[in-house]
Design an enzyme around this catalytic site. Structure first.
Site, PDB file in Angstrom:
ATOM      1  CG  MET A  53      -4.091   6.978  -0.881  1.00  0.00           C
ATOM      2  SD  MET A  53      -3.408   8.496  -0.586  1.00  0.00           S
ATOM      3  CE  MET A  53      -2.611   8.362   1.203  1.00  0.00           C
ATOM      4  CG  HIS A  60      -5.235  -0.677   3.296  1.00  0.00           C
ATOM      5  ND1 HIS A  60      -3.851  -0.427   3.782  1.00  0.00           N
ATOM      6  CD2 HIS A  60      -5.819   0.618   3.205  1.00  0.00           C
ATOM      7  CE1 HIS A  60      -3.510   0.697   3.735  1.00  0.00           C
ATOM      8  NE2 HIS A  60      -4.679   1.454   3.397  1.00  0.00           N
ATOM      9  CD  GLN A  84      -5.807  11.886  -0.941  1.00  0.00           C
ATOM     10  OE1 GLN A  84      -6.719  11.518  -1.746  1.00  0.00           O
ATOM     11  NE2 GLN A  84      -5.746  11.151   0.157  1.00  0.00           N
ATOM     12  CG  ASP A 173      -7.787   8.197   7.728  1.00  0.00           C
ATOM     13  OD1 ASP A 173      -6.972   9.091   7.851  1.00  0.00           O
ATOM     14  OD2 ASP A 173      -7.805   6.895   7.385  1.00  0.00           O
ATOM     15  CB  SER A 208      -0.587   4.538   9.765  1.00  0.00           C
ATOM     16  OG  SER A 208      -0.232   5.537   8.629  1.00  0.00           O
ATOM     17  NE  ARG A 210       1.383   9.924   5.315  1.00  0.00           N
ATOM     18  CZ  ARG A 210       0.339  10.401   4.876  1.00  0.00           C
ATOM     19  NH1 ARG A 210      -0.848  10.084   5.428  1.00  0.00           N
ATOM     20  NH2 ARG A 210       0.164  11.240   3.539  1.00  0.00           N
TER      21      ARG A 210
HETATM   22  P1  AMP Z   1      -5.481   5.042   3.010  1.00  0.00           P
HETATM   23  O1  AMP Z   1      -4.770   3.821   2.007  1.00  0.00           O
HETATM   24  O2  AMP Z   1      -4.208   5.500   4.112  1.00  0.00           O
HETATM   25  O3  AMP Z   1      -5.828   6.140   2.131  1.00  0.00           O
HETATM   26  O4  AMP Z   1      -6.577   4.351   3.702  1.00  0.00           O
HETATM   27  C1  AMP Z   1      -7.924   3.928   2.842  1.00  0.00           C
HETATM   28  C2  AMP Z   1      -8.670   3.272   3.495  1.00  0.00           C
HETATM   29  O5  AMP Z   1      -8.305   2.502   4.597  1.00  0.00           O
HETATM   30  C3  AMP Z   1      -9.112   4.697   4.541  1.00  0.00           C
HETATM   31  O6  AMP Z   1     -10.596   4.513   4.386  1.00  0.00           O
HETATM   32  C4  AMP Z   1      -8.873   4.712   5.809  1.00  0.00           C
HETATM   33  O7  AMP Z   1      -9.510   5.349   6.829  1.00  0.00           O
HETATM   34  C5  AMP Z   1      -8.735   3.153   6.022  1.00  0.00           C
HETATM   35  N1  AMP Z   1      -7.610   2.945   6.877  1.00  0.00           N
HETATM   36  C6  AMP Z   1      -6.417   3.211   6.851  1.00  0.00           C
HETATM   37  N2  AMP Z   1      -5.755   2.933   8.185  1.00  0.00           N
HETATM   38  C7  AMP Z   1      -6.643   2.183   9.018  1.00  0.00           C
HETATM   39  C8  AMP Z   1      -6.849   1.568  10.225  1.00  0.00           C
HETATM   40  N3  AMP Z   1      -5.668   1.547  11.030  1.00  0.00           N
HETATM   41  N4  AMP Z   1      -7.883   1.019  10.574  1.00  0.00           N
HETATM   42  C9  AMP Z   1      -8.964   1.032   9.705  1.00  0.00           C
HETATM   43  N5  AMP Z   1      -9.221   1.581   8.635  1.00  0.00           N
HETATM   44  C10 AMP Z   1      -7.840   2.279   8.227  1.00  0.00           C
END
Ligand code: AMP
Length: 304
Positions: A53, A60, A84, A173, A208, A210
């Site tokens: 996202m 990422h 979602q 996640d 994160s 967030r």
């Molecule tokens: P998101 O942009 O938050 O939807 O995350 C995209 C991808 O990055 C998903 O597969 C998440 O699990 C992964 N991700 C987010 N934060 C982390 C983190 N701290 N460590 C590893 N992978 C992450």
């Protein structure tokens, strides 16, 4: 068209095969993305895909690095998927910085950066709904009803569009990984699911997008989440086998060291996500807490 520059594509033919130079292509339309992936498939290139996202952080970038190691082509999507997010969640104010993400993706060697709009992904009202019926009655699935239905819907679409050989997901996640595992198996996507460890700040806080919402005070408190999870792990390493004892300990530590409201602390089998009486198989201890503006999740997976 031979043009070199940001977001442009430069190709040349060597022995009749189209060679791809390392310049990232930014793609906003599904049709164009499908054309690209089809070309790579025809040229027998493997595609590694990380759906995101956006608002990139080290988590990422770690997915991208893993994908680079194992594939000829790395595709990344940036799409804040409205399906979602619940009604009272943060879809509208989810952090976005496309320009910075594009620069980071390019510097990490991404080949295809797919950034569709909501209208491109969902041009009409849904005529088909995907509903997860297992692994979602607990953790975030319970706290965020419909969340994982939105996740599998967008991923089914993205998998069809990108046609990856491998898809990269972060273990932060962990429930999402358990759900994607079901999607891939039950809908027969010929995709290998790659699980990437959680990237953390030096103080242990899981990265994160967030985290930008945390106040200074909350930022100082947030590492208590991983400390509580580490305590859970050390109890299990010391032969504690009762889930309730561990859950209670984690709750107490979170209450003691943070001002956050606990959404859940659960210990379940992993990846099945079932409640258990005794810890004698692989388990997850997972936490979600709500700070004033940021809901944070973290987990550890442990095999006795
Ligand atoms: P998101 O942009 O938050 O939807 O995350 C995209 C991808 O990055 C998903 O597969 C998440 O699990 C992964 N991700 C987010 N934060 C982390 C983190 N701290 N460590 C590893 N992978 C992450």
């Amino acid at each position: 068209m031979f043009s070199i520059g940001k977001g442009k594509w430069y190709t040349r033919k060597v022995f009749g095969i189209e060679e791809v130079e390392g310049i990232m292509k930014i793609i906003r339309s599904i049709a164009e993305m499908q054309k690209e992936t089809l070309m790579h498939k025809e040229n027998k290139r493997s595609i590694g895909f990380a759906p995101t996202m956006g608002y990139f952080h080290k988590g990422h970038l770690q997915l991208i690095e893993e994908a680079k190691k194992e594939n000829d082509i790395v595709a990344v999507s940036i799409f804040v998927n409205p399906l979602q997010f619940g009604e009272n969640e943060d879809f509208g104010r989810y952090p976005r910085d496309e320009k910075r993400d594009i620069q980071l993706a390019e510097s990490y060697g991404v080949d295809l950066l797919f950034i569709p709009t909501v209208e491109e992904m969902y041009p009409t009202k849904p005529q088909l709904n995907m509903v997860m019926v297992d692994r979602v009655d607990v953790l975030c699935g319970k706290s965020r009803p419909g969340h994982f239905d939105g996740v599998v819907t967008v991923l089914a679409k993205l998998f069809h569009i990108v046609q990856p050989n491998r898809a990269y997901f972060g273990l932060k996640d962990a429930q999402q990984i358990a759900v994607v595992d079901v999607l891939i198996q039950q809908y027969n996507f010929p995709i290998e699911l790659i699980r990437v460890p959680t990237a953390r700040e030096d103080n242990g806080l899981a990265m994160s997008s967030r985290n930008v919402y945390l106040t200074e005070q909350e930022r100082a408190e947030a590492p208590a989440i991983i400390h509580a999870l580490q305590e859970a792990k050390s109890l299990m390493e010391n032969e504690e086998r009762h889930p309730a004892v561990i859950v209670e300990k984690v709750r107490a530590l979170l209450q003691q060291h943070t001002s956050a409201k606990i959404d859940y602390v659960e210990l379940l089998s992993y990846p099945e996500l079932k409640t258990i009486e005794q810890i004698n198989q692989q388990v997850i201890v997972a936490v979600a807490v709500q700070f004033e503006k940021a809901r944070l999740i973290d987990n550890i997976i442990y095999h006795p």
